[in-house]
Each structure stands twice: as structure tokens, then as C-alpha cells.
Design a protein around this motif. Structure first.
Motif, PDB file in Angstrom:
ATOM      1  N   VAL A   1       0.853  -1.187   0.000  1.00 49.42           N
ATOM      2  CA  VAL A   1       0.000   0.000   0.000  1.00 49.42           C
ATOM      3  C   VAL A   1       0.881   1.226   0.000  1.00 49.42           C
ATOM      4  O   VAL A   1       2.002   1.206   0.487  1.00 49.42           O
ATOM      5  N   GLU A   2       0.321   2.260  -0.499  1.00 54.82           N
ATOM      6  CA  GLU A   2       1.045   3.508  -0.483  1.00 54.82           C
ATOM      7  C   GLU A   2       0.178   4.518   0.226  1.00 54.82           C
ATOM      8  O   GLU A   2      -1.024   4.346   0.343  1.00 54.82           O
ATOM      9  N   SER A   3       0.784   5.545   0.631  1.00 52.46           N
ATOM     10  CA  SER A   3       0.046   6.571   1.346  1.00 52.46           C
ATOM     11  C   SER A   3      -1.102   7.118   0.511  1.00 52.46           C
ATOM     12  O   SER A   3      -2.183   7.368   1.002  1.00 52.46           O
ATOM     13  N   LYS A   4      -0.832   7.274  -0.714  1.00 57.78           N
ATOM     14  CA  LYS A   4      -1.879   7.843  -1.548  1.00 57.78           C
ATOM     15  C   LYS A   4      -3.107   6.954  -1.571  1.00 57.78           C
ATOM     16  O   LYS A   4      -4.225   7.414  -1.721  1.00 57.78           O
ATOM     17  N   ASN A   5      -2.878   5.678  -1.432  1.00 59.48           N
ATOM     18  CA  ASN A   5      -4.010   4.778  -1.446  1.00 59.48           C
ATOM     19  C   ASN A   5      -4.894   5.050  -0.242  1.00 59.48           C
ATOM     20  O   ASN A   5      -6.116   5.081  -0.340  1.00 59.48           O
TER      21      ASN A   5
END
Lengths: 202, 202
Positions: free
Chosen positions: A54-58
Motif C-alpha cells: 500500500v502507499e500513502s496515496k491509497n
DNA sequence: AGTCTATGAATGAACG
DNA sequence: CGTTCATTCATAGACT
């Protein structure tokens, strides 16, 4: 829906949250988190990474979308007979079927729907929404939310205190996940879902 | 995926920049323009109008959003992998852990002389775009405007006065003005501002 | 096949 | 200006 998001396809064109990730996010959301700050997003994503990529933007988008959809969730609540409507217009490739908004939660925005929104930034949207309606029987009623005061994020940071004020919808802080229908599904397709922040394994 | 020309929805509820318009705006942005003045906005919008309908406020907002999102938007960071992932570890359990360090705030210049801008800054900027409000009803038919003038604006206007200091980082970079997607840009920082406006051939 | 739906992603617009 | 809202686009997955 969503079934077992085992992240089947290897094609990672777009983030496909795992069941665990969704669970955590949902719980946070239900706990009252609506607009996590950058730091919170960071922490959340970090923790979610334990369940998959996961990425922060997600995380950022996830909350954005959930909040928006929760609010803008007014599909059809009229006409209980016949077919649940279905637009008739036949699309021509991409007709979109956003049905007509119906502003269920909106208090009384001077505007009509979404149209005369030109540059009349004067008539703000009056971000007042009818706060939590009544009790939703289908809802869990505020479990011991502060059981542990999860340490992941101070909790008080996003605690109902703040959000409540901003959205003017938490009169007594007794509002958990109230309306949301699609959330139920997401949360329901899993085990009992014991709403508890401490369950984040922190 | 679908590369460019994603402009499908012809619904004119909100400005939908054309590829050319985006190109110009992006180049300007990459060239260093961050906060165009009222006049610059005017000129830019005038020029952009050659590619389609556009109002000053659109340009204004565009820059606002770009600037804001450039900074914002949570890290991205990858573990050296190139290209949008590729297999790599895709199992639950443990994706990355030490990577989540983030540091997308690297830019953010000291707002020391940021206020050097002439215009006071409050709600005034909004008033700048009120001229070109052509009858939106009409079909803004005027594809060919004055392509010869080509002198968007002196460039010195917004030029490297103080803006320079912001992105004048290292300079070892050689990224051109790519079709950024902010999330990525946040980490990559800006390109050298050796951009000469003449490249805006438009 | 295809279609619909839920939802991730993107971005224009605006508030404070 | 940074943050938030609203709308739209695109696509994976479920349903028929």
C-alpha cells in the motif's frame, strides 16, 4: 462483494486492498476518522503494509472516497415497488448512470444540485449536513471505542472531538457508522467485525 | 493506459482542459511558473483559448492545484524497483517496512520572501478572472486566434526572482517537463528551469 | 459475449 | 496557500 480479495491478478495497475486492509480502514472510518492528516495517513499506510502493499496515496484516496460516497450516498430510497428504476436512456458507449442526485443529507444548499456552481463562490455549499439521523438498528452501537486508545495514532487526533465539529454531525459523539450501506457489506462480508480500535494489533 | 485524449465527457459542467492546454500549462509550470499574476493569468487563458474554452479562473485554479499537489501527496518511494512494480514481493505478510520513511516535504521553501508578490493576497485573486467570461452558451468557436503573437509573457515576470530559489535544487537533474502525476513528482522535484518559453510553440 | 457495480484514481473548484 | 469537497474517469470483479 469483493469476495476474497486475494489480490488475484498479478497486474497491479491499481491498488487492490486486501481484506485485512479494508477491515482496518473501515474500522478507523467507523471509529470516526474521516480526514486523516498526513502523519496519520503515513502511519496507517505503514501499518497496512503489514497486510500487503500500500502507499500513502491509497490510504488518502480511500478516505477521500469513502467520505465522499458516504455523504453522497443517496441512491434510491423512494419507490419501493416495481423495479428499482434503471434509467432508460440507453448509453452510447459511456452514458454514465449517475442517476439524479437527490441530496438526502444536504441541509438546504441554496444551490440546486450540481450545475449552477459556476464561479459563485459566494454561496458556499453550506457544509451542514443533517447529522446522524437516528439510530441505525443495523449498526453496532458504539462499542467500547476507547478500550485501548490505540497507540497507532493518538486517536484523540482524529477523535470525534474534532471531526464532530467540522461536520457538525456528532452531537454527542454517539455517531458511529450510521448510514452507509455499502460499508456494511464490506464490513459484513467478514467475521463479526468487532469494532475495536485495539484490534489493530497495536 | 489510454494515453492522452481521455477527454471524453463533453459535459461542460466544469472545465475540462484539452491536451494542448494541459501541455502548455504544464510547460509553464515546469518552467517555474508557480503563482501567475493576474495579468499572466489573463494572457495564459487568452492563449489557451485557442485550444478550447477556458476562463481565467481555470488557469488560476490550475496553478493553485498544481502547486498544492506538488507538495502534497504522500510519498511514493519504492525500493529501487523501476517501472510500476513487477511482481516483486506481492505476498501478504511483509511488503516493505523500512521504506516508509517519506519525505515529500523536502521542498517547501522558507516563506521568507514569498510575499514579495505585489497583489495583496486574500480573496482578491479571484477578481482577476472576470473578463473573458464569454457567453458560455455559445460554442466558443474560434480555434484560430493569433498564433503569431506568441509572446505569452516576458517570462521575466514570474521569472527566477524568488521562485528560482525554490526549485533550484542541485540541478543535476535532467528531467524534462514530463506529464507528471504529482505523486511521482513529489519525490522527483522540479526540472531545471532552463525552459525557454519559446518552446511553447503552441 | 457483455453489463453493472463498487471503488480506486484524478482533478477541477472552493473554503477558511 | 493548504485542505477539503465534488465530479468524473477507469477498471476489477460479480452477476445474469
Amino acid at each position: 462483494m469483493e469476495a476474497l480479495s486475494g489480490r488475484v491478478g498479478v497486474k497491479c495497475g491499481r491498488w487492490n486492498p486486501t481484506a485485512e486492509q479494508v477491515k482496518v480502514l473501515t474500522e478507523l472510518f467507523c471509529a470516526g476518522l474521516r480526514t486523516p492528516s498526513t502523519e496519520q495517513i503515513q502511519r496507517i499506510s505503514t501499518h497496512l503494509s503489514a497486510f500487503g502493499k500500500v502507499e500513502s496515496k491509497n490510504v488518502f484516496y480511500w478516505f477521500q472516497n469513502h467520505k465522499a460516497r458516504e455523504r453522497h450516498h443517496h441512491k434510491k430510497r423512494r419507490r419501493g415497488a416495481s423495479s428499482p428504476d434503471s434509467g432508460s436512456n440507453d448509453d452510447d458507449g459511456r452514458a454514465d448512470a449517475a442517476d439524479e442526485a437527490d441530496a438526502d443529507l444536504v441541509l438546504q444548499p441554496p444551490e440546486s444540485k450540481r450545475e449552477a456552481r459556476s464561479y459563485g463562490h459566494h454561496h458556499r455549499l453550506m457544509t451542514c449536513y443533517v447529522r446522524d439521523v437516528v439510530e441505525t438498528e443495523t449498526m453496532w452501537e458504539r462499542p467500547t471505542r476507547e478500550v485501548e486508545t490505540l497507540e497507532l495514532f493518538p486517536l484523540k487526533s482524529y477523535d470525534l472531538e474534532m471531526d464532530k465539529v467540522r461536520y457538525a454531525r456528532g452531537g454527542g459523539g454517539e455517531h458511529q457508522c450510521r448510514e452507509i450501506s455499502f460499508f456494511d457489506v464490506a464490513a459484513g462480508r467478514d467475521p463479526p467485525l468487532e469494532l475495536r480500535l485495539c484490534s489493530f494489533g497495536l
